[in-house]
Design an enzyme around this catalytic site. Structure first.
Site, PDB file in Angstrom:
ATOM      1  N   ASN A 201     -10.023   0.073  -0.086  1.00 43.38           N
ATOM      2  CA  ASN A 201      -8.565   0.179  -0.058  1.00 43.38           C
ATOM      3  C   ASN A 201      -8.013  -0.434  -1.347  1.00 43.38           C
ATOM      4  O   ASN A 201      -8.035  -1.640  -1.524  1.00 43.38           O
ATOM      5  CB  ASN A 201      -8.034  -0.562   1.180  1.00 43.38           C
TER       6      ASN A 201
ATOM      7  N   HIS B 285      -3.223   7.490   2.014  1.00 43.71           N
ATOM      8  CA  HIS B 285      -3.641   6.145   1.614  1.00 43.71           C
ATOM      9  C   HIS B 285      -5.008   5.881   2.239  1.00 43.71           C
ATOM     10  O   HIS B 285      -5.251   6.197   3.396  1.00 43.71           O
ATOM     11  CB  HIS B 285      -2.617   5.117   2.091  1.00 43.71           C
TER      12      HIS B 285
ATOM     13  N   CYS C 170       0.813  -1.224   0.000  1.00 42.04           N
ATOM     14  CA  CYS C 170       0.000   0.000   0.000  1.00 42.04           C
ATOM     15  C   CYS C 170       0.845   1.271   0.000  1.00 42.04           C
ATOM     16  O   CYS C 170       0.321   2.365  -0.244  1.00 42.04           O
ATOM     17  CB  CYS C 170      -0.960   0.008   1.172  1.00 42.04           C
TER      18      CYS C 170
HETATM   19  O1  UT7 Z   1      -3.540  -0.745   3.690  1.00 37.28           O
HETATM   20  C1  UT7 Z   1      -2.905  -1.015   4.910  1.00 37.28           C
HETATM   21  C2  UT7 Z   1      -3.414  -2.253   5.467  1.00 37.28           C
HETATM   22  N1  UT7 Z   1      -4.646  -2.300   6.135  1.00 37.28           N
HETATM   23  C3  UT7 Z   1      -5.098  -1.481   7.088  1.00 37.28           C
HETATM   24  O2  UT7 Z   1      -4.656  -0.382   7.307  1.00 37.28           O
HETATM   25  C4  UT7 Z   1      -6.214  -2.012   7.919  1.00 37.28           C
HETATM   26  C5  UT7 Z   1      -6.024  -1.645   9.375  1.00 37.28           C
HETATM   27  N2  UT7 Z   1      -7.041  -2.213  10.241  1.00 37.28           N
HETATM   28  C6  UT7 Z   1      -8.326  -1.861  10.215  1.00 37.28           C
HETATM   29  O3  UT7 Z   1      -8.745  -1.078   9.382  1.00 37.28           O
HETATM   30  C7  UT7 Z   1      -9.246  -2.419  11.262  1.00 37.28           C
HETATM   31  O4  UT7 Z   1      -8.459  -3.080  12.258  1.00 37.28           O
HETATM   32  C8  UT7 Z   1     -10.317  -3.397  10.710  1.00 37.28           C
HETATM   33  C9  UT7 Z   1     -11.361  -2.598   9.947  1.00 37.28           C
HETATM   34  C10 UT7 Z   1      -9.680  -4.427   9.826  1.00 37.28           C
HETATM   35  C11 UT7 Z   1     -11.022  -4.066  11.885  1.00 37.28           C
HETATM   36  O5  UT7 Z   1     -11.599  -3.105  12.748  1.00 37.28           O
HETATM   37  P1  UT7 Z   1     -11.367  -3.205  14.305  1.00 37.28           P
HETATM   38  O6  UT7 Z   1     -12.121  -2.100  14.926  1.00 37.28           O
HETATM   39  O7  UT7 Z   1      -9.885  -3.235  14.543  1.00 37.28           O
HETATM   40  O8  UT7 Z   1     -12.076  -4.576  14.658  1.00 37.28           O
HETATM   41  P2  UT7 Z   1     -11.475  -5.849  15.392  1.00 37.28           P
HETATM   42  O9  UT7 Z   1     -10.594  -6.601  14.464  1.00 37.28           O
HETATM   43  O10 UT7 Z   1     -10.942  -5.452  16.749  1.00 37.28           O
HETATM   44  O11 UT7 Z   1     -12.795  -6.670  15.608  1.00 37.28           O
HETATM   45  C12 UT7 Z   1     -13.859  -6.197  16.471  1.00 37.28           C
HETATM   46  C13 UT7 Z   1     -14.983  -7.203  16.406  1.00 37.28           C
HETATM   47  C14 UT7 Z   1     -14.532  -8.639  16.601  1.00 37.28           C
HETATM   48  O12 UT7 Z   1     -15.564  -9.316  17.302  1.00 37.28           O
HETATM   49  P3  UT7 Z   1     -15.477  -9.544  18.905  1.00 37.28           P
HETATM   50  O13 UT7 Z   1     -14.196 -10.322  19.093  1.00 37.28           O
HETATM   51  O14 UT7 Z   1     -15.424  -8.179  19.487  1.00 37.28           O
HETATM   52  O15 UT7 Z   1     -16.721 -10.291  19.192  1.00 37.28           O
HETATM   53  C15 UT7 Z   1     -14.444  -9.193  15.203  1.00 37.28           C
HETATM   54  O16 UT7 Z   1     -14.625 -10.582  15.167  1.00 37.28           O
HETATM   55  O17 UT7 Z   1     -15.598  -7.162  15.115  1.00 37.28           O
HETATM   56  C16 UT7 Z   1     -15.598  -8.481  14.532  1.00 37.28           C
HETATM   57  N3  UT7 Z   1     -15.436  -8.353  13.081  1.00 37.28           N
HETATM   58  C17 UT7 Z   1     -16.458  -8.159  12.237  1.00 37.28           C
HETATM   59  N4  UT7 Z   1     -17.779  -8.061  12.445  1.00 37.28           N
HETATM   60  C18 UT7 Z   1     -18.555  -7.868  11.374  1.00 37.28           C
HETATM   61  C19 UT7 Z   1     -14.284  -8.359  12.375  1.00 37.28           C
HETATM   62  N5  UT7 Z   1     -14.552  -8.180  11.080  1.00 37.28           N
HETATM   63  C20 UT7 Z   1     -15.886  -8.055  10.966  1.00 37.28           C
HETATM   64  C21 UT7 Z   1     -16.744  -7.847   9.884  1.00 37.28           C
HETATM   65  N6  UT7 Z   1     -18.076  -7.747  10.117  1.00 37.28           N
HETATM   66  N7  UT7 Z   1     -16.320  -7.726   8.611  1.00 37.28           N
END
Ligand code: UT7
Length: 314
Positions: A271, A241, A112
């Protein structure tokens, strides 16, 4: 006479096929509300048979048109991509042949952060007087390396291409640039195959990536301001980005830049990895927000991790 690098044209291209959050709700345990709230993404474009080179070609044609140069006047093509059409030859050489250029061409891979790395590389060739016009492209078809059953990645990425022509000038367009890498985070974000001929998909510890992205991008934004002797109020636009609205908001807050001065395309693009910055840049140039003389802060981070940023006078 000292030579400087200046952006003289921008262009972009998105494949026509759209996948909305509502469509993803049908196949994944997710919701439009979760995706929008946690990422800012509503929909993304994906290829339907088009290649990374196809997207790059369309974006490049539009860029040359704006820069008012012919393909024969390009001295170098640098194509930033993580999703080349083949392991070899470089997708850049396919683009060179299809656009009708007669110049060296190579791919650059910094995921990225690829466009930032490519622009910084092109800058060196121009400032050292080696080349006059460099076509710098970011083109990605991440949909081909996504496991569409993995909700932690399938909701995030999209396909597209963006490009700029960087030309030699006697006034500075690129005023500051910096790139960095820390290769100790391999498992945080990678394609999970062990061998090059094995099928692999994007695997990510989202939370870990999120924290590092905010930290490094806020640091680089502060460094750019400091080294350029500028305050945030003197920045016309930040073109970051496009990975997550919360990451972008946190960076803007840290440097005191209002969100009204941030170019955002992730709602409709998702993204697009190396394509996201030139895509956002082109959108804002063409809709008239970015004008000649504007001071732009470009920055991005990707797997590796690799990150960087530039201060650009458009
Ligand atoms: O280009 C550079 C590379 N990428 C990035 O910069 C991405 C960086 N990371 C992010 O953007 C975020 O971390 C994400 C959008 C990927 C995830 O958001 P988050 O607020 O960090 O969520 P999390 O991974 O802490 O998950 C929170 C909850 C979890 O459930 P529990 O454990 O709280 O019950 C996940 O299982 O949300 C759940 N979850 C989802 N729920 C519905 C994870 N993905 C999803 C989903 N839909 N797609």
């Amino acid at each position: 006479m000292k030579r400087f690098a200046r952006i003289t044209g921008t262009g972009s291209y998105l494949p026509p096929k759209i996948i909305t959050n509502s469509e993803l709700e049908k196949t994944l345990d997710t919701s439009d509300e979760w995706i929008t709230g946690r990422t800012g993404i509503k929909e993304r474009r994906v290829v339907d048979g088009e290649s990374t080179c196809d997207l790059a070609l369309e974006a490049s044609k539009r860029t040359l048109e704006m820069a008012e140069i012919r393909a024969s006047e390009i001295d170098l093509i640098i194509l930033a991509t993580t999703t080349p059409d083949k392991i070899f030859p470089a997708t850049a050489t396919m683009l060179q042949s299809r656009i009708g250029a007669n110049c060296p061409a190579f791919d650059l891979q910094a995921v990225c952060a690829g466009f930032i790395f490519a622009l910084t590389t092109a800058q060196q060739y121009i400032e050292n007087g080696v080349y006059k016009n460099v076509l710098v492209v970011g083109s990605e078809t991440f949909s081909r390396i996504i496991d569409w059953n993995d909700r932690s990645t399938a909701i995030l990425f999209g396909d597209g291409a963006g490009a700029v022509v960087l030309s030699s000038d006697n006034t500075a367009g690129i005023k500051y640039s910096k790139i960095s890498s820390d290769g100790s985070y391999l498992s945080s974000l990678h394609v999970n195959n062990n061998y090059i001929n094995e099928i692999g998909y994007v695997e990510m510890s989202g939370n870990e990536v999120y924290k590092i992205a905010v930290k490094q991008l806020a640091n680089i934004a502060e460094e750019i301001l400091r080294e350029s002797n500028l305050t945030a109020s003197e920045i016309s636009w930040m073109v970051p980005h496009q990975a997550n609205i919360r990451i972008i908001t946190a960076i803007a807050k840290r440097i005191g830049l209002p969100m009204s001065k941030v170019i955002l395309t992730l709602e409709t693009h998702g993204n697009t990895s190396a394509a996201s910055i030139p895509l956002a840049l082109d959108v804002a140039v063409r809709d008239g927000r970015i004008k000649k003389g504007d001071k732009l802060l470009l920055e991005g981070i990707g797997a590796g991790f690799s990150w960087g940023g530039l201060l650009v006078e458009y």
